[in-house]
Design an enzyme around this catalytic site. Sequence first.
Site, mmCIF file in Angstrom:
data_model
loop_
_atom_site.group_PDB
_atom_site.id
_atom_site.type_symbol
_atom_site.label_atom_id
_atom_site.label_comp_id
_atom_site.label_asym_id
_atom_site.label_seq_id
_atom_site.Cartn_x
_atom_site.Cartn_y
_atom_site.Cartn_z
ATOM 1 N N HIS A 132 -67.994 -82.306 25.027
ATOM 2 C CA HIS A 132 -67.428 -81.599 23.886
ATOM 3 C C HIS A 132 -66.294 -80.680 24.337
ATOM 4 C CE1 HIS A 132 -69.591 -78.014 25.083
ATOM 5 N NE2 HIS A 132 -70.749 -78.649 25.010
ATOM 6 N N HIS A 157 -66.614 -78.457 27.506
ATOM 7 C CA HIS A 157 -66.369 -79.130 28.787
ATOM 8 C C HIS A 157 -64.870 -79.371 28.974
ATOM 9 C CE1 HIS A 157 -70.429 -80.942 27.536
ATOM 10 N NE2 HIS A 157 -70.703 -80.017 28.439
ATOM 11 N N CYS A 183 -86.335 -72.607 32.173
ATOM 12 C CA CYS A 183 -85.602 -73.173 31.031
ATOM 13 C C CYS A 183 -85.102 -74.545 31.441
ATOM 14 C CB CYS A 183 -84.420 -72.300 30.605
ATOM 15 S SG CYS A 183 -83.387 -73.153 29.383
ATOM 16 N N CYS A 240 -81.226 -75.007 31.197
ATOM 17 C CA CYS A 240 -80.467 -74.428 32.320
ATOM 18 C C CYS A 240 -80.903 -75.027 33.650
ATOM 19 C CB CYS A 240 -80.703 -72.929 32.450
ATOM 20 S SG CYS A 240 -80.141 -71.942 31.102
ATOM 21 N N CYS A 267 -84.933 -68.341 26.374
ATOM 22 C CA CYS A 267 -83.930 -68.394 27.443
ATOM 23 C C CYS A 267 -82.794 -67.388 27.182
ATOM 24 C CB CYS A 267 -83.371 -69.812 27.505
ATOM 25 S SG CYS A 267 -81.934 -69.948 28.554
ATOM 26 N N HIS A 287 -79.677 -70.016 26.387
ATOM 27 C CA HIS A 287 -79.848 -70.865 25.201
ATOM 28 C C HIS A 287 -80.669 -70.108 24.162
ATOM 29 C CE1 HIS A 287 -78.968 -73.684 28.437
ATOM 30 N NE2 HIS A 287 -78.327 -74.343 27.505
ATOM 31 N N LYS A 310 -71.559 -70.150 18.720
ATOM 32 C CA LYS A 310 -71.669 -71.089 19.826
ATOM 33 C C LYS A 310 -71.673 -72.504 19.266
ATOM 34 C CE LYS A 310 -74.382 -68.916 23.480
ATOM 35 N NZ LYS A 310 -75.654 -69.005 24.191
ATOM 36 N N LYS A 353 -75.638 -78.540 18.377
ATOM 37 C CA LYS A 353 -75.831 -79.730 17.554
ATOM 38 C C LYS A 353 -76.441 -79.356 16.218
ATOM 39 C CE LYS A 353 -76.901 -82.838 21.043
ATOM 40 N NZ LYS A 353 -77.882 -83.698 21.588
HETATM 41 N N1 MSP Z 1 -74.560 -79.339 35.514
HETATM 42 C C1 MSP Z 1 -74.311 -77.935 35.479
HETATM 43 C C2 MSP Z 1 -73.208 -77.569 36.443
HETATM 44 C C3 MSP Z 1 -73.452 -77.951 37.852
HETATM 45 S S1 MSP Z 1 -72.090 -77.597 38.865
HETATM 46 C C4 MSP Z 1 -72.629 -77.804 40.428
HETATM 47 C C5 MSP Z 1 -73.917 -77.529 34.059
HETATM 48 N N2 MSP Z 1 -73.448 -78.493 33.270
HETATM 49 S S2 MSP Z 1 -72.997 -78.315 31.739
HETATM 50 O O1 MSP Z 1 -72.793 -79.646 31.239
HETATM 51 O O2 MSP Z 1 -73.910 -77.506 31.035
HETATM 52 O O3 MSP Z 1 -71.595 -77.671 31.798
HETATM 53 C C6 MSP Z 1 -71.458 -76.310 31.801
HETATM 54 C C7 MSP Z 1 -69.985 -75.990 31.887
HETATM 55 O O4 MSP Z 1 -69.265 -76.585 30.797
HETATM 56 C C8 MSP Z 1 -69.726 -74.511 31.733
HETATM 57 O O5 MSP Z 1 -69.911 -73.825 32.948
HETATM 58 C C9 MSP Z 1 -68.295 -74.529 31.280
HETATM 59 O O6 MSP Z 1 -67.477 -74.831 32.369
HETATM 60 C C10 MSP Z 1 -68.296 -75.700 30.316
HETATM 61 N N3 MSP Z 1 -68.695 -75.292 28.976
HETATM 62 C C11 MSP Z 1 -69.700 -75.821 28.227
HETATM 63 N N4 MSP Z 1 -69.706 -75.223 26.999
HETATM 64 C C12 MSP Z 1 -68.727 -74.317 26.933
HETATM 65 C C13 MSP Z 1 -68.232 -73.456 25.941
HETATM 66 N N5 MSP Z 1 -68.760 -73.375 24.751
HETATM 67 N N6 MSP Z 1 -67.162 -72.684 26.255
HETATM 68 C C14 MSP Z 1 -66.563 -72.745 27.484
HETATM 69 N N7 MSP Z 1 -67.010 -73.549 28.430
HETATM 70 C C15 MSP Z 1 -68.102 -74.320 28.208
HETATM 71 O O7 MSP Z 1 -74.012 -76.366 33.761
#
Ligand code: MSP
Length: 648
Positions: free
Chosen positions: A28, A31, A136, A139, A154, A157, A305, A308
Amino acid sequence: MSFWEVATVAGKTYYITTPIYYVNDVPHIGHAYTTIAADVAARFKRLAGYDTFFLTGTDEHGINVERVAQRNAVTPQAWTDRIAADFRRLWETLNISHDDFIRTTEPRHERVAAGLFQRLYDQGDIYLGKYEGWYCASCESFYLESELGPDHTCPVHTGRKTEWTSEESYLFRLSKYQEWWLRYVEEHPSAIEPEARRNEVVSFVRSGLRDLSVSRSTFTWGVPVPFDRRHVIYVWIDALTNYISALGYPDGERYARFWPATVHLVGKEIVRFHAVYWPILLHAAGIPVPQQTFAHGWLTFGGQKFSKSLGNVIDPAALAREIAGEAGVDTAIAVDAIRYFLLREIPFGSDGDFNKPGLVHRFNADLANDYGNLLNRTLPQVERHFDGVVPSPDPTAGGVGGLRQTAAEVVDSLDDAISRLDFTRALGEIWRLLGAANKYLDEEAPWRTVKTDRRRAGTALANTVEALRVATIALSPWLPTAAQRVWDQLGIPTPLGVQRLEDARRGPFPPGTRVRPGAPIFPRIETKVATTDTVEAKPVGETISIEEFRRLDIRVAEVLEAKRVPNTDKLIEATIDLGDEVRTIITGLIPQYTPEELVGKRIIVLANLAPRRVRGVDSHGMLLAAEWEGQVALLTVEKGAPKGARIT
Ligand code: MSP
């Protein structure tokens, strides 16, 4: 070295990473935010002559992935293959220039993760114990009771319950390295940026590090602990290792060239893992630690935030199609606008809200007006008055001193801004140049002076295209597609792809270049504003909120085929193309429309209506039509809006 070879400056390397994303969810805009930022930094550093490596990938192990695969009745591997492919596809759409994409289920990765674990065990830093705590699953992290929200929820979350977990586990002697870490960060404050995040983790570590649970034994989807197959390596330890496994640690050429990383770019919620656990693990294993972890803020949507359940998860590819439809541009230009907007609007490091009106405003004011329009009011003058050939500037013609000075200052400021990941400042600087160029052109008014002082008019145009050349090189990391198109219109024969920042400093614009003016690259997006004198807002019955409306995925589609459903009076089975997907819908349009009439029509479809089975055929979506007094009229769309364009 030939002119065409891409020059890098000896000794200057730049290695940037994104988090590897979990595959339990579809990609999304959150990411995309991190990945776009990393991409802009990587493209910029290549431009500035650094030997650059940009890594992204997917984090594919853990209980969450195992569970989601189970729910979808597929194997975890089949599931991860699917979502990893979604991520790759999205990065392609968003023009992401990563040098590698690492998946934690690849043997090249698992080998390194297991090797590091073994080494830490052999030296006595990992031991068998028992771990109890609140876990969690989203996380993949344990929390202290004091960190939890109400009802053991959490801290990241909101509302999600943690699980009390008690199991035999291998533990890593984190506590042993507490003092080393505190000293290290004191001596290297820039190891964690921005400062607010550094202060947070420093106080977390000062409050006392507990040994870290680094294995799990209640599920199997992970890298097996090499010396005890009943356990898998804790997913975070596994995941963090990607930053070295992708380089071919320990003896890969890339590892020697790029490690330690220049910067791990992450969202603020995972700073602790990157800035505390990871450097300690590396230090314990005798591996150099990364130079910096930079944590950016969180994107919200309408102040909330993404989630879904709220139905506000934005798919960046769909957003790009939607903007493309509204602006009448192709998706690649809309992608550039999103890349620009995200990094211009929100100071990097702070939280920020994503909103469509803001994006449309930036599109019109900055891209269409300041940048695009400067091009569109310069090149046609060159065409008209100078036969399309850029004249030689005359240094005695006056007026330009300030503009050249600004261009040089702007170019000189960029590398420092990007080294600090201060995208807003870098873009502000480039806009200072565009602002100065617009002002210069207004003041010089070559369209007037050309009648009395041709040399002066020619000089004004030459200097303006020079400012456009400099700005276009500088903007190429943000706007890879648009910059290329501007470059084509400027007519410079050397490809944009081999330009370096150094070239931006070297004027003047090559005299004699034949410009190729074309259509506006960023046509203004006209938004329809309802005028209050003609539309009287009268609530009709129950109202719905804008959030509820946003949950409706209404899109333009094209009818590819249509046939009557046998043994029915009214029903048509239509195959429709939604731009990125072909589907079947059943619709009751006979006798007002025949199946043949529908083929080729652009229609409007509610795309996220739950599928229904009608006469043995699954119908995925609903065609929208107006109905009155027994008549039916299909809704359609103006301006040739493309398939997939969203109705908002
Ligand atoms: N898999 C772990 C990371 C492991 S790295 C060794 C993880 N994955 S995640 O899919 O949850 O991705 C988290 C990352 O996605 C956040 O740290 C950020 O970089 C990005 N984001 C996800 N949602 C976000 C927002 N709503 N806003 C900004 N960045 C966001 O954690």
